[in-house]
Design a protein around this motif. Structure first.
Motif, PDB file in Angstrom:
ATOM      1  N   ALA A 189       0.831  -1.207   0.000  1.00  0.00           N
ATOM      2  CA  ALA A 189       0.000   0.000   0.000  1.00  0.00           C
ATOM      3  C   ALA A 189       0.866   1.257   0.000  1.00  0.00           C
ATOM      4  CB  ALA A 189      -0.932  -0.012   1.210  1.00  0.00           C
ATOM      5  N   ILE A 190       1.929   1.257   0.791  1.00  0.00           N
ATOM      6  CA  ILE A 190       2.837   2.412   0.815  1.00  0.00           C
ATOM      7  C   ILE A 190       3.496   2.587  -0.540  1.00  0.00           C
ATOM      8  CG2 ILE A 190       4.943   3.342   1.849  1.00  0.00           C
ATOM      9  CD1 ILE A 190       4.155   1.855   4.438  1.00  0.00           C
ATOM     10  N   ALA A 191       3.966   1.473  -1.134  1.00  0.00           N
ATOM     11  CA  ALA A 191       4.613   1.555  -2.440  1.00  0.00           C
ATOM     12  C   ALA A 191       3.654   2.058  -3.513  1.00  0.00           C
ATOM     13  CB  ALA A 191       5.172   0.184  -2.824  1.00  0.00           C
ATOM     14  N   PHE A 196       2.183   6.106  -7.294  1.00  0.00           N
ATOM     15  CA  PHE A 196       1.103   6.899  -7.878  1.00  0.00           C
ATOM     16  C   PHE A 196       1.412   8.388  -7.740  1.00  0.00           C
ATOM     17  CE2 PHE A 196      -3.071   8.982  -7.902  1.00  0.00           C
ATOM     18  CZ  PHE A 196      -3.606   8.453  -9.070  1.00  0.00           C
ATOM     19  N   GLY A 197       1.998   8.769  -6.605  1.00  0.00           N
ATOM     20  CA  GLY A 197       2.394  10.162  -6.425  1.00  0.00           C
ATOM     21  C   GLY A 197       3.424  10.603  -7.449  1.00  0.00           C
ATOM     22  N   TYR A 198       4.399   9.744  -7.732  1.00  0.00           N
ATOM     23  CA  TYR A 198       5.406  10.099  -8.724  1.00  0.00           C
ATOM     24  C   TYR A 198       4.822  10.140 -10.138  1.00  0.00           C
ATOM     25  CZ  TYR A 198       9.220   9.867  -5.357  1.00  0.00           C
ATOM     26  OH  TYR A 198      10.063  10.121  -4.300  1.00  0.00           O
ATOM     27  N   VAL A 243      -4.177   7.396  -2.534  1.00  0.00           N
ATOM     28  CA  VAL A 243      -4.362   7.804  -3.925  1.00  0.00           C
ATOM     29  C   VAL A 243      -5.297   9.005  -4.027  1.00  0.00           C
ATOM     30  CG1 VAL A 243      -5.446   7.081  -6.093  1.00  0.00           C
ATOM     31  CG2 VAL A 243      -3.804   5.573  -4.956  1.00  0.00           C
ATOM     32  N   LEU A 244      -6.366   8.994  -3.248  1.00  0.00           N
ATOM     33  CA  LEU A 244      -7.291  10.136  -3.266  1.00  0.00           C
ATOM     34  C   LEU A 244      -6.617  11.401  -2.743  1.00  0.00           C
ATOM     35  CD1 LEU A 244     -10.601   8.428  -2.016  1.00  0.00           C
ATOM     36  CD2 LEU A 244     -10.027   9.156  -4.350  1.00  0.00           C
ATOM     37  N   VAL A 245      -5.751  11.251  -1.748  1.00  0.00           N
ATOM     38  CA  VAL A 245      -5.006  12.421  -1.247  1.00  0.00           C
ATOM     39  C   VAL A 245      -4.092  12.974  -2.332  1.00  0.00           C
ATOM     40  CG1 VAL A 245      -3.283  13.194   0.424  1.00  0.00           C
ATOM     41  CG2 VAL A 245      -5.133  11.695   1.162  1.00  0.00           C
ATOM     42  N   THR A 379       2.573  16.617  -1.318  1.00  0.00           N
ATOM     43  CA  THR A 379       1.681  15.561  -1.805  1.00  0.00           C
ATOM     44  C   THR A 379       2.099  14.191  -1.285  1.00  0.00           C
ATOM     45  OG1 THR A 379       1.069  16.775  -3.802  1.00  0.00           O
ATOM     46  CG2 THR A 379       0.879  14.375  -3.873  1.00  0.00           C
ATOM     47  N   LEU A 380       3.382  13.859  -1.415  1.00  0.00           N
ATOM     48  CA  LEU A 380       3.836  12.529  -1.030  1.00  0.00           C
ATOM     49  C   LEU A 380       3.750  12.299   0.470  1.00  0.00           C
ATOM     50  CD1 LEU A 380       6.903  12.080  -3.411  1.00  0.00           C
ATOM     51  CD2 LEU A 380       4.726  10.866  -3.498  1.00  0.00           C
TER      52      LEU A 380
END
Length: 424
Positions: A189-191, A196-198, A243-245, A379-380
């Motif tokens: 989940a963290i990965a 997704f942030g990148y 992901v929503l964040v 964001t991250l």
């Protein structure tokens, strides 16, 4: 933590001027990955009662050795001085306070061998966090995030190519080595959130490695597939929150509203089209009675509040929840971070932990106003933090030492201090 040369001048936390003389990224990456490998990668099956009893096999000694190696490296490279440096951020004070509460509670735990080891591991993790914050530049947290994503993606590939025997109760849940699917889900989940942030911030300026977009997408696909395969519902919920964040913090103004509306429509469409598959995933074929108790979690939490009522202020001591619940119900740990802390450290630890998460989130959120050039960091950090917090409703990782969530919590502490100190 204390400083090295120039301690008297700087007031010393860990040595030297921050971020200039030791900006190389190899040692923070190696140290973080070593702690993750030592704490979260299970190389053999081991009964829970063996852990709380303090019996050490070669792999336990390997975990202790890795933490000791990191601690010795930090001590030798950033030797302690006699004067403490004044912390710059409130979140830094809270990071110290949380580590002190955890390590201090080991002194009165009913399982002293396990508790003292866990307490020492918290001290090493705090020292690592402060060393990263004081002695590295803004690219280092990104190097850590990239290396972690590669490690987890490689683990998924290894787990698919070399399947290890599964527990009889989890024959159809994906993992690698002998890692429990809940732990694997938490790491995945963290990965997923990081990758997704990148992907979404690929066009923005930032420090650290910058890989081709197809590579990020490939790694993200591997981790998403692995996460779904674990069938770990809390981890999937945490990843969705993260992901929503990312979606919400990536844009501003009118674009944010547009993205929010599109995301809501997309989620609704997915829910309608795949409702049966989603229901099957979250029920996992379990009977209604089992689902109503969240796999006995509600019974466990009821027992936890009985324990808490007996020792409300300071709790029973570090790692006590693991042994107490194992003896009472056959389940190790509270399966909820806040409940775990209430049993282990009482109100004192729970309040410090909640304050730490709140102030860390607020500090990350303010990066957009105090440093407009740091949107990727904002964001991250927010996405990983809130994703882990959502997952902590169903697993105790974020409220316990020596696991991937605790390691990432201290990495995030260093990340926000670096971001506040230097432009990305």
């Amino acid at each position: 933590m204390l400083s090295k040369r120039g301690a008297a001048a700087s007031g010393g936390d860990l040595a030297g001027p921050p971020g200039r003389s030791a900006t190389g990224g190899w040692w923070p990456v190696a140290a973080v990955l070593a702690l993750v490998l030592g704490s979260d990668y299970e190389w053999r099956l081991r009964a829970d009662d063996q852990t709380v009893s303090g019996n050490a096999d070669p792999f336990v000694l390997l975990e202790i050795g890795l933490y000791a190696l990191v601690g010795c490296f930090l001590f030798l490279r950033f030797a302690p001085a006699t004067r403490l440096r004044r912390a710059e951020l409130a979140v830094t004070f809270l990071g110290y306070a949380y580590a002190i509460v955890l390590a201090g509670s080991a002194l009165y735990s009913p399982y002293p061998e396990l508790a003292l080891v866990r307490g020492a591991q918290v001290v090493v993790l705090l020292a690592l966090s402060r060393s990263i914050a004081r002695h590295t530049g803004p690219g280092v947290p990104h190097r850590i995030a990239h290396a972690f994503a590669v490690l987890i993606s490689g683990s998924v590939i290894f787990g698919a190519l070399v399947p290890f025997p599964r527990l009889p109760t989890q024959p159809d849940r994906f993992t690698w080595l002998y890692v429990h699917p809940v732990q694997a889900g938490e790491m995945l989940a963290i990965a997923v959130v990081v990758l997704f942030g990148y992907v979404l911030t690929h066009g923005l300026e930032r420090a650290g490695p910058r890989w081709p977009l197809p590579l990020y997408l490939g790694l993200l696909g591997i981790c998403v597939a692995g996460l779904i395969g674990t069938k770990t519902r809390g981890a999937v919920a945490g990843a969705v929150v993260g992901v929503l964040v990312v979606l919400w913090t990536r844009w501003r103004g009118r674009r944010k509203i547009e993205v929010g509306l599109v995301s809501a429509v997309a989620l609704a469409a997915i829910a309608l089209v795949g409702s049966s598959a989603i229901e099957s995933f979250f029920t996992r074929g379990e009977p209604a009675e089992q689902l109503s108790t969240l796999n006995s979690r509600t019974d466990l939490w009821g027992l936890a509040f009985e324990f808490f009522a007996q020792q409300p202020l300071y709790g029973y001591g570090l790692s006590a929840s693991r042994g107490l619940f194992l003896e009472s119900m056959g389940l190790g740990g509270a399966h909820n971070a806040l409940v775990n802390l209430l049993v282990d450290t009482g109100l004192l630890g729970a309040v410090v932990w909640l304050a730490l998460l709140t102030v860390l989130g607020v500090t990350a959120l303010r990066l957009s106003t105090t440093s407009p050039h740091l949107p990727v960091e904002r964001t991250l950090v927010l996405a990983v933090l809130l994703g882990m917090a959502a997952n902590s409703m169903f697993t105790e990782g974020l409220g316990a030492p020596a696991n991937v969530a605790c390691t990432w919590l201290f990495v995030l502490l260093a990340w926000v201090e670096i971001a506040r100190r230097e432009p990305a």
